[in-house]
Design a protein around this motif. Structure first.
Motif, mmCIF file in Angstrom:
data_model
loop_
_atom_site.group_PDB
_atom_site.id
_atom_site.type_symbol
_atom_site.label_atom_id
_atom_site.label_comp_id
_atom_site.label_asym_id
_atom_site.label_seq_id
_atom_site.Cartn_x
_atom_site.Cartn_y
_atom_site.Cartn_z
ATOM 1 N N UNK A 36 3.317 2.434 -3.802
ATOM 2 C CA UNK A 36 4.016 2.289 -2.527
ATOM 3 C C UNK A 36 3.443 1.118 -1.730
ATOM 4 N N UNK A 37 2.112 1.046 -1.679
ATOM 5 C CA UNK A 37 1.479 -0.031 -0.904
ATOM 6 C C UNK A 37 1.854 -1.404 -1.463
ATOM 7 N N UNK A 38 1.783 -1.528 -2.784
ATOM 8 C CA UNK A 38 2.120 -2.813 -3.399
ATOM 9 C C UNK A 38 3.561 -3.180 -3.096
ATOM 10 N N UNK A 39 4.465 -2.213 -3.254
ATOM 11 C CA UNK A 39 5.881 -2.473 -3.019
ATOM 12 C C UNK A 39 6.107 -2.959 -1.591
ATOM 13 N N UNK A 40 5.383 -2.347 -0.667
ATOM 14 C CA UNK A 40 5.579 -2.696 0.736
ATOM 15 C C UNK A 40 4.990 -4.066 1.052
ATOM 16 N N UNK A 41 3.782 -4.308 0.525
ATOM 17 C CA UNK A 41 3.117 -5.575 0.808
ATOM 18 C C UNK A 41 3.862 -6.725 0.131
ATOM 19 N N UNK A 82 14.571 -0.532 2.532
ATOM 20 C CA UNK A 82 13.595 0.546 2.292
ATOM 21 C C UNK A 82 12.185 -0.043 2.162
ATOM 22 N N UNK A 83 12.053 -1.155 1.424
ATOM 23 C CA UNK A 83 10.727 -1.757 1.271
ATOM 24 C C UNK A 83 10.170 -2.202 2.613
ATOM 25 N N UNK A 84 10.981 -2.937 3.374
ATOM 26 C CA UNK A 84 10.501 -3.404 4.670
ATOM 27 C C UNK A 84 10.327 -2.248 5.649
ATOM 28 N N UNK A 85 11.228 -1.292 5.555
ATOM 29 C CA UNK A 85 11.151 -0.146 6.463
ATOM 30 C C UNK A 85 9.871 0.638 6.268
#
Lengths: 290, 317, 330
Positions: A36-41, A82-85
């Motif tokens: 999740x962290x990687x996807x978001x960053x 979703x990623x940015x959110x």
């Protein structure tokens, strides 16, 4: 003697690390949380579209190879949204954890170590804990008015008494250990004892508690946002995405379903992480108080 | 048992005092002038003045505090700005729907939570245990309002089995109640089922390896009596400690769930008050819920004393 | 030996451990005749409790598993019986009491209920009749004002009283065999003596047989008609009580007797056996006692000794019984 707790720690740390890597819950949790962290960053690299780019001819596209999570009522790419959110959801969770670490530890340590402070602090926490946690957060956020910092403050106020309680319980145990008595007999001051000898030994339950607080914070933030009590920024959080999707639930289920899955994966990962940490670091700890 | 209950009741009074103080103080936290915020952007100066007078905000602090407690003791939580009725009567009117829904959710919780936990413990370290543990963990990780929406998508929109909203009083029509309340109750219960399954599993695992379980087996009792009587009666002791937590999750959840399914209960009342900045309603509702929760916690303590014969004697003897 | 009430043969029980499995009871056999008191003695870890629990199917499985053997009770094999039939024997034909009276009673039920439960199950008694019998049982095990204590919870009783309740539970259905696993070990000395007297009296009254598991030679001396000595999961020696004390032939038994304090001896003069029990996961290949034995030669360490029948009812698993015959009480 003075640095017993600290000198013991590196050797323990290596063994604890090995145990953690053998713990399935911890490994699964760490995997999900890292994902999740990687996807978001890395969102700008992964997402093909800008989260706010409207493509009016692409409205309500169901999930496909081009739009993995489909598009919304304005033709915006849900995958990007979703990623940015997630950034906002995770950011709020992070600050709640930080405030818990600072104030929960401070209040818990004071209550556990200084007898005179124990009763007033614990009665106050009793009173705050008398409210159902999410409801209190909703109430505080409603009164302070919607904004990101409101959500952080509201959630922190709700969970700090719970963290403080857990830390207080550990301090009560550790302060009676032999080496603490020895150090007191050797003339060490209260603050020195608290900082150098007691707190390092209360880290295990604190770490476990903080991972659960993170999970609860992400979950509760979604509730606040869903009710319109979070921030209304340009890129909405997962809770707001669900709330927006709700209006189109009949024609575009993915607008509601996908952000919820993102929340569930994150919270599941954090809960697994907490379970694993608890199994390894502090097997006596029972189910956490919410 | 009575003495125990009274002692615990007395213990809650100072906490209730602080709780009410927090509720009172909340309105002081409203940024700016609460009367202006509540009046909205279109309110005239006269209207705002009226709100201020109604709330007693023009009085000195100690007078406000005194009035707050004086009214509180008479069961008066002020008037809702939105509905223009006393907060207390609004709550009482909306309470039955919430109680029915909560009872239904609690029933689901007890059945599925206990069953999942017991089965997982009995099949410890098998795939059944793994599956039950994973399901329980997923249960505590799902946002309940999202679950409610997903159920609407599946059961109302796609399958068309259940209505998306509304509420039927079970005293009038049980089938209607089940049709309208099953989805919200299940969405509400999911988190608690996970919670209860987790604690039940760990409590049962602990209890099943105790000597008295072996004694029960040595008596030749059938396995189900050993588990459901001898083991479960002991496992209930740690299990009832989370009853308070479960009530708390239930009450919090009802705000969003009642809003989603448009159920005319207390949760929806509070949810609406929050959206419309109806401060007296928010304040009164929170205070009411906190008091109710403390009462429920008292009930949990009495349950604890009921399940553990050692408690009563230790404290009363 | 056809008159045996319980006849155990070749019993082997293993426990699963992290690295494979370990044999806790290895090819053990013994008999208990009707009305007879047999002592099963050994150090903790010798497998005596595991053997008894295996017979009644009371070991947690996994990790425990009975690998082979038979336990004939009244003509039927307890180890091969369906679970349902075994339950009809447990608590009815065979009663059992355990070492820990503090934890063996269920803390959340009144003691009367815990006795009556067996009676309702096995004797098909109604509530009232079961209650009456429970009072009678409490009375019989020497609990004063039994009818008033019936509704007491275990935490309201002392350890000795709780063990009496355990005895009442075990004997409620008038079993033919009582298995007592270290029944007095957890209690203090004066209470121990009272309980042993009680068990003796009850045995005389009812004529039941008894398998007494203990590590205490003094308890055995007071109680048993016959003794089975276990060492490291195997039977070392079996003998009638007089023979065991007068002419033990296994060096381990001799060591145990040497290590038993008598009233005249003080702690300091106690003779002990040098060394300790072998690791059950990796026992020595030959005679398991060989590493600690004064008489052992190279052959002892090479292969498992065969049992030698020395007299009627006296057998020992030792190659050097010729040499050990010279033993006499120190």
């Amino acid at each position: 003697m003075a640095d017993l707790a600290l000198t013991l720690f590196p050797a323990n740390a290596r063994r604890t690390g090995r145990k953690l890597l053998r713990n399935r819950a911890f490994v699964a949790g760490a995997f999900l949380v890292t994902l999740v962290f990687l996807a978001i960053v890395l969102a700008p690299l992964i997402a093909q579209y800008e989260p706010n780019r409207m493509q009016i001819r692409m409205r309500f596209r169901p999930p496909s190879s081009e739009f993995w999570f489909g598009t919304d009522n304005l033709g915006r790419d849900m995958f990007a949204r979703v990623l940015y959110g997630g950034r906002l959801s995770i950011e709020i969770g992070f600050w709640v954890v930080m405030l818990n670490a600072v104030f929960g530890v401070t209040l818990g340590a004071l209550a556990g170590y200084f007898r005179a402070l124990d009763n007033p602090l614990m009665r106050l926490s009793d009173a705050l804990m008398a409210f159902p946690s999410v409801l209190l957060a909703i109430g505080i956020a409603a009164i302070l008015g919607p904004s990101t910092s409101t959500a952080v403050i509201a959630l922190a106020v709700v969970y700090i008494p719970r963290t403080a309680r857990i830390l207080r319980a550990s301090v009560l145990v550790v302060r009676e250990l032999d080496y603490v008595h020895a150090s007191r007999a050797a003339g060490a001051g209260d603050w020195h004892i608290l900082w150098r000898h007691i707190l390092p030994n209360c880290m295990a339950p604190l770490l476990v508690q903080l991972s659960f607080v993170f999970a609860y914070a992400v979950l509760s933030e979604a509730v606040l946002s869903f009710l319109g009590l979070g921030a209304p920024p340009t890129v909405p959080s997962w809770g707001i995405l669900i709330s927006e999707g709700r209006s189109y639930i009949r024609e575009a289920w993915w607008l509601t379903v996908v952000p919820g899955i993102a929340i569930a994966v994150t919270v599941l990962g954090l809960n697994l992480l907490g379970d694993g940490l608890r199994d390894v670091l502090d097997p006596r700890m029972k189910i956490q108080q919410e | 048992m009575l003495a125990f209950a009274i002692r615990r009741l007395l213990h809650t009074i100072p906490i209730l005092a602080i709780v009410s103080l927090i509720a009172f103080g909340m309105i002081k936290l409203v940024p700016g002038d609460p009367a202006v915020v509540m009046g909205g952007t279109n309110a005239t100066a006269a209207e705002i003045d009226q709100i201020r007078r109604n709330l007693g905000l023009d009085q000195p602090f100690h007078v406000q505090l005194g009035a707050f407690y004086w009214n509180l003791l008479q069961g008066d939580l002020g008037n809702s700005l939105l509905l223009n009725v006393p907060v207390t009567s609004a709550i009482i009117e909306r309470l039955p729907a919430t109680l029915w829904l909560s009872a239904y959710a609690m029933l689901l919780t007890l059945i599925f939570g206990l069953a999942t936990g017991i089965i997982a413990a009995l099949r410890h370290n098998t795939w059944v245990d793994q599956a039950a543990t994973t399901l329980a963990l997923i249960g505590v990780s799902l946002p309940n309002f999202w679950l409610g929406l997903v159920m609407i998508v599946v059961f109302s929109v796609h399958l068309g089995w259940l209505p998306t909203s509304g509420f039927v009083d079970p005293a009038e029509n049980v089938i209607g109640f089940l049709r309208t309340a099953t989805m919200p109750a299940a969405a509400l219960a999911m988190l608690q089922i996970g919670l209860l399954a987790r604690i039940t599993r760990s409590a049962m695992l602990e209890v099943l390896r105790q000597d008295y379980v072996r004694t029960a087996r040595a008596k030749g009792l059938p396995e189900w009596v050993v588990v459901m009587k001898h083991a479960l009666a002991n496992a209930m002791i740690p299990i009832v400690t989370v009853v308070g937590l479960i009530f708390s999750v239930l009450i919090s959840g009802s705000i969003v769930i009642e809003t989603i399914f448009t159920i005319p209960g207390m949760g929806a009342l509070l949810g609406n008050a929050i959206l419309r900045r109806d401060y007296p309603m928010i304040q009164g509702g929170l205070l009411f819920v906190a008091a109710a929760l403390m009462l429920l916690n008292l009930l949990a303590d009495m349950l604890y004393a009921y399940f553990d014969p050692r408690v009563q004697v230790d404290r009363d003897g | 030996m056809s008159d045996a009430l319980l006849s155990v043969r070749n019993l082997t029980t293993a426990f699963a451990i992290e690295s494979g499995s370990t044999i806790a009871v290895d090819d053990v056999g013994f008999d208990v005749r009707a009305g007879e008191a047999v002592g099963l003695i050994g150090e903790s870890g010798s497998g005596k409790s595991v053997a008894a629990l295996s017979i009644l199917g009371l070991l947690p499985t996994p990790p425990a598993r009975v690998l082979s053997g038979s336990a004939m009770f009244e003509g039927r094999d307890l180890l091969k019986m369906p679970a349902k039939e075994l339950r009809r024997i447990r608590g009815k034909r065979i009663g059992m009491i355990f070492q820990e009276p503090m934890t063996s009673l269920n803390p959340v039920f009144p003691i009367g209920e815990q006795i009556a439960e067996s009676l309702r199950l096995h004797e098909r008694l109604g509530n009232e009749a079961a209650r009456k019998r429970a009072i009678a049982m409490l009375d019989r095990v020497g609990i004063p004002s039994a009818s008033r204590r019936l509704d007491d919870y275990p935490h309201q009783l002392s350890g000795g009283m709780r063990q009496r309740v355990m005895i009442a539970i075990a004997l409620a259905c008038d079993p033919k065999l009582l298995i007592a696993d270290e029944p007095t070990t957890a209690l203090d000395v004066t209470v121990q003596a009272q309980l042993l007297d009680l068990l003796n009296d009850l045995r005389r009254e009812t004529g039941m047989a008894m398998l007494l598991i203990t590590h205490n030679m003094g308890v055995i001396a007071e109680f048993a008609d016959r003794v089975v000595v276990m060492y490291s999961g195997q039977v070392a020696e079996e003998a009638p009580i007089e023979t065991l004390f007068d002419a033990p032939r296994h060096p381990y038994t001799q060591g145990l007797l040497g290590a038993t304090p008598t009233l005249a001896q003080t702690e300091a003069r106690l003779r002990t056996i040098p060394g300790s029990l072998p690791d059950p996961a990796a026992p020595p290949p030959g005679c398991r006692f060989a590493p600690r034995c004064d008489f052992a030669d190279a052959q002892c360490a090479a292969g498992r000794p065969t049992e030698i029948v020395l007299a009627a009812g006296h057998r020992a698993a030792c190659r050097r019984t010729d040499a050990t015959a010279a033993w006499q009480t120190a």
